[in-house]
Motif scaffolding. Structure first.
Motif, mmCIF file in Angstrom:
data_model
loop_
_atom_site.group_PDB
_atom_site.id
_atom_site.type_symbol
_atom_site.label_atom_id
_atom_site.label_comp_id
_atom_site.label_asym_id
_atom_site.label_seq_id
_atom_site.Cartn_x
_atom_site.Cartn_y
_atom_site.Cartn_z
ATOM 1 N N GLU A 97 0.820 -1.212 0.000
ATOM 2 C CA GLU A 97 0.000 0.000 0.000
ATOM 3 C C GLU A 97 0.854 1.263 0.000
ATOM 4 O O GLU A 97 0.613 2.198 -0.762
ATOM 5 C CB GLU A 97 -0.933 -0.006 1.211
ATOM 6 N N LYS B 167 1.212 3.983 -3.087
ATOM 7 C CA LYS B 167 0.901 5.389 -2.788
ATOM 8 C C LYS B 167 2.092 6.278 -3.138
ATOM 9 O O LYS B 167 1.932 7.356 -3.710
ATOM 10 C CB LYS B 167 0.528 5.550 -1.319
ATOM 11 N N THR C 233 2.284 9.472 -5.815
ATOM 12 C CA THR C 233 2.580 10.832 -5.364
ATOM 13 C C THR C 233 3.939 11.347 -5.824
ATOM 14 O O THR C 233 4.129 12.566 -5.903
ATOM 15 C CB THR C 233 2.495 10.931 -3.822
ATOM 16 N N ALA D 149 -3.512 1.501 -6.910
ATOM 17 C CA ALA D 149 -3.689 2.891 -6.494
ATOM 18 C C ALA D 149 -3.949 3.710 -7.748
ATOM 19 O O ALA D 149 -3.339 3.472 -8.793
ATOM 20 C CB ALA D 149 -2.467 3.410 -5.757
#
Length: 124
Positions: A5, A9, A13, A35
């Motif tokens: 996870e 992420k 980003t 994601a």
């Protein structure tokens, strides 16, 4: 070491132009984590479809007798790059990271570099 996870992420980003990312098991075709994504980019469908791409390339390399490993596979579309990075290391056999990028906003060389970094930090 990062969890799935956290790694996905981070990809969304830190990689400029990232549209979606998935960790995929290419023995089953299942996404182990996703994601991002859009209404036009279903990451579960993309995971299954790109599994076929990886399997075909592995099979072709075997038929050619190439004694080498795939680092990544790049698919260039009109508006997107799709990057498939096969994972290496302990517990990572049979897995790949799939990254979809907006071609107009992405720096492909930097995306490849950052995805490689994320791969090394990912604990599966």
């Amino acid at each position: 070491m990062a969890t799935t996870e956290a790694a996905l992420k981070e990809a969304m980003t830190t990689i400029e132009g990232a549209v979606g990312v998935a960790l995929v098991d290419y023995t089953s075709g299942m996404a182990l984590g996703t994601a991002g994504g859009t209404k036009d980019l279903d990451l579960t469908v993309a995971a299954a479809g790109n599994t076929d791409v990886v399997r075909a390339k592995v099979r072709t390399m075997e038929l050619l007798g190439l004694n080498d490993e795939i680092e990544d596979i790049l698919i260039t579309l009109g508006t997107q790059y799709h990057l498939i990075r096969l994972m290496r290391g302990r517990g990572a056999n049979g897995l790949f990271l799939y990254l979809a990028l907006d071609k107009g906003r992405a720096n492909l060389a930097m995306a490849r570099h950052q995805l490689r970094k994320i791969e090394t930090e990912l604990e599966v």
